[in-house]
Every structure is written in structure tokens, then in C-alpha cells.
Scaffold this motif. Structure first.
Motif, PDB file in Angstrom:
ATOM      1  N   LYS A  45       0.829  -1.209   0.000  1.00  0.00           N
ATOM      2  CA  LYS A  45       0.000   0.000   0.000  1.00  0.00           C
ATOM      3  C   LYS A  45       0.861   1.256   0.000  1.00  0.00           C
ATOM      4  O   LYS A  45       0.466   2.293  -0.525  1.00  0.00           O
ATOM      5  CB  LYS A  45      -0.924   0.004   1.215  1.00  0.00           C
ATOM      6  CG  LYS A  45      -1.847  -1.199   1.296  1.00  0.00           C
ATOM      7  CD  LYS A  45      -2.594  -1.220   2.607  1.00  0.00           C
ATOM      8  CE  LYS A  45      -3.342  -2.526   2.794  1.00  0.00           C
ATOM      9  NZ  LYS A  45      -4.011  -2.607   4.090  1.00  0.00           N
TER      10      LYS A  45
ATOM     11  N   GLY B  21     -11.988  10.438  -4.177  1.00  0.00           N
ATOM     12  CA  GLY B  21     -10.555  10.327  -3.934  1.00  0.00           C
ATOM     13  C   GLY B  21      -9.807  11.499  -4.533  1.00  0.00           C
ATOM     14  O   GLY B  21     -10.343  12.597  -4.703  1.00  0.00           O
TER      15      GLY B  21
ATOM     16  N   GLN C 278      -2.949   7.670  -7.654  1.00  0.00           N
ATOM     17  CA  GLN C 278      -4.331   8.000  -7.312  1.00  0.00           C
ATOM     18  C   GLN C 278      -4.827   7.127  -6.169  1.00  0.00           C
ATOM     19  O   GLN C 278      -4.489   5.949  -6.080  1.00  0.00           O
ATOM     20  CB  GLN C 278      -5.230   7.791  -8.533  1.00  0.00           C
ATOM     21  CG  GLN C 278      -6.714   8.059  -8.286  1.00  0.00           C
ATOM     22  CD  GLN C 278      -7.531   7.937  -9.556  1.00  0.00           C
ATOM     23  OE1 GLN C 278      -7.819   8.918 -10.220  1.00  0.00           O
ATOM     24  NE2 GLN C 278      -7.895   6.707  -9.906  1.00  0.00           N
ATOM     25  N   TYR C 279      -5.633   7.745  -5.292  1.00  0.00           N
ATOM     26  CA  TYR C 279      -6.304   7.013  -4.210  1.00  0.00           C
ATOM     27  C   TYR C 279      -7.811   7.126  -4.419  1.00  0.00           C
ATOM     28  O   TYR C 279      -8.321   8.211  -4.753  1.00  0.00           O
ATOM     29  CB  TYR C 279      -5.934   7.590  -2.840  1.00  0.00           C
ATOM     30  CG  TYR C 279      -6.917   7.170  -1.764  1.00  0.00           C
ATOM     31  CD1 TYR C 279      -6.843   5.901  -1.189  1.00  0.00           C
ATOM     32  CD2 TYR C 279      -7.942   8.023  -1.351  1.00  0.00           C
ATOM     33  CE1 TYR C 279      -7.755   5.501  -0.230  1.00  0.00           C
ATOM     34  CE2 TYR C 279      -8.857   7.630  -0.390  1.00  0.00           C
ATOM     35  CZ  TYR C 279      -8.756   6.370   0.168  1.00  0.00           C
ATOM     36  OH  TYR C 279      -9.680   5.977   1.116  1.00  0.00           O
TER      37      TYR C 279
ATOM     38  N   TYR D  28     -11.636   5.849  -2.514  1.00  0.00           N
ATOM     39  CA  TYR D  28     -12.507   5.147  -1.571  1.00  0.00           C
ATOM     40  C   TYR D  28     -13.813   4.866  -2.287  1.00  0.00           C
ATOM     41  O   TYR D  28     -14.396   5.759  -2.920  1.00  0.00           O
ATOM     42  CB  TYR D  28     -12.777   6.000  -0.326  1.00  0.00           C
ATOM     43  CG  TYR D  28     -13.953   5.518   0.489  1.00  0.00           C
ATOM     44  CD1 TYR D  28     -13.818   4.454   1.372  1.00  0.00           C
ATOM     45  CD2 TYR D  28     -15.212   6.116   0.358  1.00  0.00           C
ATOM     46  CE1 TYR D  28     -14.891   3.993   2.110  1.00  0.00           C
ATOM     47  CE2 TYR D  28     -16.291   5.663   1.100  1.00  0.00           C
ATOM     48  CZ  TYR D  28     -16.128   4.605   1.975  1.00  0.00           C
ATOM     49  OH  TYR D  28     -17.201   4.147   2.702  1.00  0.00           O
TER      50      TYR D  28
ATOM     51  N   HIS E 260     -10.776   0.508  -0.255  1.00  0.00           N
ATOM     52  CA  HIS E 260      -9.766   1.531  -0.516  1.00  0.00           C
ATOM     53  C   HIS E 260      -8.857   1.018  -1.619  1.00  0.00           C
ATOM     54  O   HIS E 260      -8.614  -0.197  -1.720  1.00  0.00           O
ATOM     55  CB  HIS E 260      -8.926   1.813   0.731  1.00  0.00           C
ATOM     56  CG  HIS E 260      -9.724   2.246   1.923  1.00  0.00           C
ATOM     57  ND1 HIS E 260     -10.118   3.552   2.127  1.00  0.00           N
ATOM     58  CD2 HIS E 260     -10.200   1.546   2.983  1.00  0.00           C
ATOM     59  CE1 HIS E 260     -10.795   3.640   3.256  1.00  0.00           C
ATOM     60  NE2 HIS E 260     -10.857   2.428   3.792  1.00  0.00           N
TER      61      HIS E 260
ATOM     62  N   VAL F  31      -5.141   2.168  -3.984  1.00  0.00           N
ATOM     63  CA  VAL F  31      -4.060   3.061  -4.410  1.00  0.00           C
ATOM     64  C   VAL F  31      -3.491   2.512  -5.705  1.00  0.00           C
ATOM     65  O   VAL F  31      -3.207   1.308  -5.805  1.00  0.00           O
ATOM     66  CB  VAL F  31      -2.954   3.153  -3.342  1.00  0.00           C
ATOM     67  CG1 VAL F  31      -1.819   4.038  -3.836  1.00  0.00           C
ATOM     68  CG2 VAL F  31      -3.513   3.701  -2.037  1.00  0.00           C
TER      69      VAL F  31
END
Length: 275
Positions: A2, A203, A219-220, A222, A265, A267
Motif C-alpha cells: 500500500k 478520492g 491516485q487514491y 474510496y 480503498h 491506491v
């Protein structure tokens, strides 16, 4: 994993930055690309199984034994049972390497404000488990697996020369496969199957122009999906008539997870080819 992916992308971006022209990039135009990263299920430590013993659609009943004791008094775990008793422990929800593709269009307004629309598809194998333990003893595990995700989101941000910092949010879709496992060999169990789930993703991210036609970033996201009301019907099977699942209604008891949401979540490292 992560933490490693964003670090690798950031390092690549810093190394590539000197190669970018000093003039500010114009972010207006279409793009297509791919992404890869890691996704995991949101913490759901309080999740349990819930029961509808009289099949009235209300899952707030207690499954009692013929003696009036709570048949699920050993408790629950937000994971997959290793044995038929809580003392055996539980395996945690499973994350997954993810990968996919995206396409979008950005419009730069003025010197720095950028807005756009992006559609993407992501493949992985994220698994959410919930287990209940009965006094028999026996374990009952509901599994929900998310393999296919898609999204349609707006994004908006600010361009700092050749670097774009943005937030994003919009519609999300997932295909959830439901399954069930138990060490109870007496009762019958029916239900499960695949289910379409809709929800939203929010995100943000950062993108760096390497040259006029290529950008990379991180990029993240949720994501919260409405996983629906999938239930398992516990019937008589070979069990006796005084079986706890049959005491209130002879046709059986319905069970499901206490949380109808599937929350994740993710990433990702991102690469886009711009036109």
C-alpha cells in the motif's frame, strides 16, 4: 504494498521532471491509459450475522435453542472461520493486486484550473468475510467477493506547470459474488449468487506530464457499494424439528451480514497517453 506503489510513482516522477519542458502544459484534450495498484476492504470489525427467524423481512431476531438460550452466544468475527469455534481464530478480509484501464477528457480553464470526466474499469479479487459461531459447535461464514469494478467520475484540480493535483468523485459499479460455507452438516442452506452493486467513489491524485503526449501519476479512491440484501435460507435438511433454526418458523431462518455496504480503498499508479 500500500505504501510502496505511491513511493515508486513519486520517485519516477521526480526523476522524470527535468525532462519536461519548462513551459506550462495545456491539459485540455482526451486521454487513454492504464493503472495498477492494490485494493483492500475497509475495516468492518463490528460486522456480524443477523437473523430473521419468522421470515417477516426484519433481521433483528435471536436464534434460540429449545431451552431458550442464544444459539449464537459464542459470537462473531469479521473474517473467515478457521475452525468451528472462536478459539480457532479467523482469517482477515483479503485485499488484492488490481489493474485496469481508463479514458477521459480534461479542459483547462485559465492558467491553472482543470476540470474533466473519466471512466475506468478495474479488476481484482477483494474478499469480505463474516462468521458466526453456534453452540453446536459450528461455524457459518458469508463471503462477498468483488472482482469487477467500473466508475464514471468528474475530476477537478489545479495545474502547477506540468503537475496536476486533483480531486475526483462520482458513480461506481461492482459485480459481487456471494458464497456461503458452514461446518453444520444437518441443516440445508440455499441462496447466494452474483449481484450488481451501485454506489460512489471519491478520492484524489497527482499527475505529472513527462512530455506533451505522456503523463504518469498516483491516485487514491474510496468506494462504497450497496451490496444488496442477499440472504441465505437455513432449512431443515436432516435436522430434527426442534433445531434452533426451525423453532419459530418450520420453513427455516434467513441470515445475512449486518452491513449491506461493500467498502474498499485503493491506491494505483497511473499512466495516460494524451492527444
Amino acid at each position: 504494498m500500500k505504501i510502496l506503489l505511491p513511493a515508486l510513482v513519486a520517485g519516477t516522477m521526480l526523476a522524470a521532471a527535468p525532462a519536461v519542458a519548462q513551459d506550462s502544459a495545456d491539459w485540455t484534450g482526451p486521454y487513454v491509459g492504464g493503472h495498477g495498484g492494490y485494493g483492500w476492504v475497509a475495516d468492518d470489525a463490528d460486522e456480524t450475522l443477523v437473523f430473521d427467524t419468522n421470515q417477516d423481512g426484519s433481521f433483528n431476531d435471536t436464534v434460540n435453542t429449545a431451552a431458550g438460550a442464544n444459539a449464537f452466544s459464542p459470537g462473531f468475527c469479521a473474517g473467515s472461520a478457521i475452525t468451528n469455534a472462536p478459539s480457532g481464530g479467523c482469517e482477515k478480509d483479503e485485499g488484492s493486486v488490481t489493474f485496469g484501464a481508463q479514458a477521459g477528457y480534461d479542459v483547462q480553464m485559465g492558467d491553472s484550473f482543470v476540470v474533466g470526466l473519466v471512466a475506468d474499469y478495474t479488476h481484482g479479487s477483494l474478499r469480505d468475510y463474516v462468521t458466526g459461531y453456534s453452540t453446536t459447535p459450528a461455524s457459518y461464514t458469508v463471503q462477498r467477493e468483488l472482482k469487477h469494478q467500473a466508475g464514471l467520475r468528474a475530476r477537478a484540480g489545479f495545474a502547477l506547470n506540468n503537475t496536476l493535483i486533483y480531486g475526483t468523485g462520482g458513480l461506481a459499479y461492482g459485480r459481487i459474488q456471494n458464497s456461503f460455507a458452514t461446518t453444520n452438516g444437518a441443516n440445508s442452506f440455499t441462496g447466494n449468487g452474483n449481484e450488481d452493486a451501485w454506489g460512489y467513489s471519491v478520492g484524489g491524485g497527482l499527475e505529472q506530464r513527462i512530455n506533451p503526449s505522456l503523463s504518469i501519476g498516483v491516485q487514491y479512491l474510496y468506494t462504497s457499494l450497496d451490496a444488496g440484501d442477499n440472504t441465505v435460507r437455513v432449512g431443515q435438511g436432516t435436522a430434527l424439528a426442534n433445531n434452533p433454526f426451525l423453532l419459530v418458523n418450520s420453513s427455516g431462518t434467513d441470515l445475512k451480514t449486518s452491513n449491506d455496504k461493500f467498502e474498499t480503498h485503493g491506491v494505483s499508479a497511473v499512466m495516460n497517453f494524451r492527444f
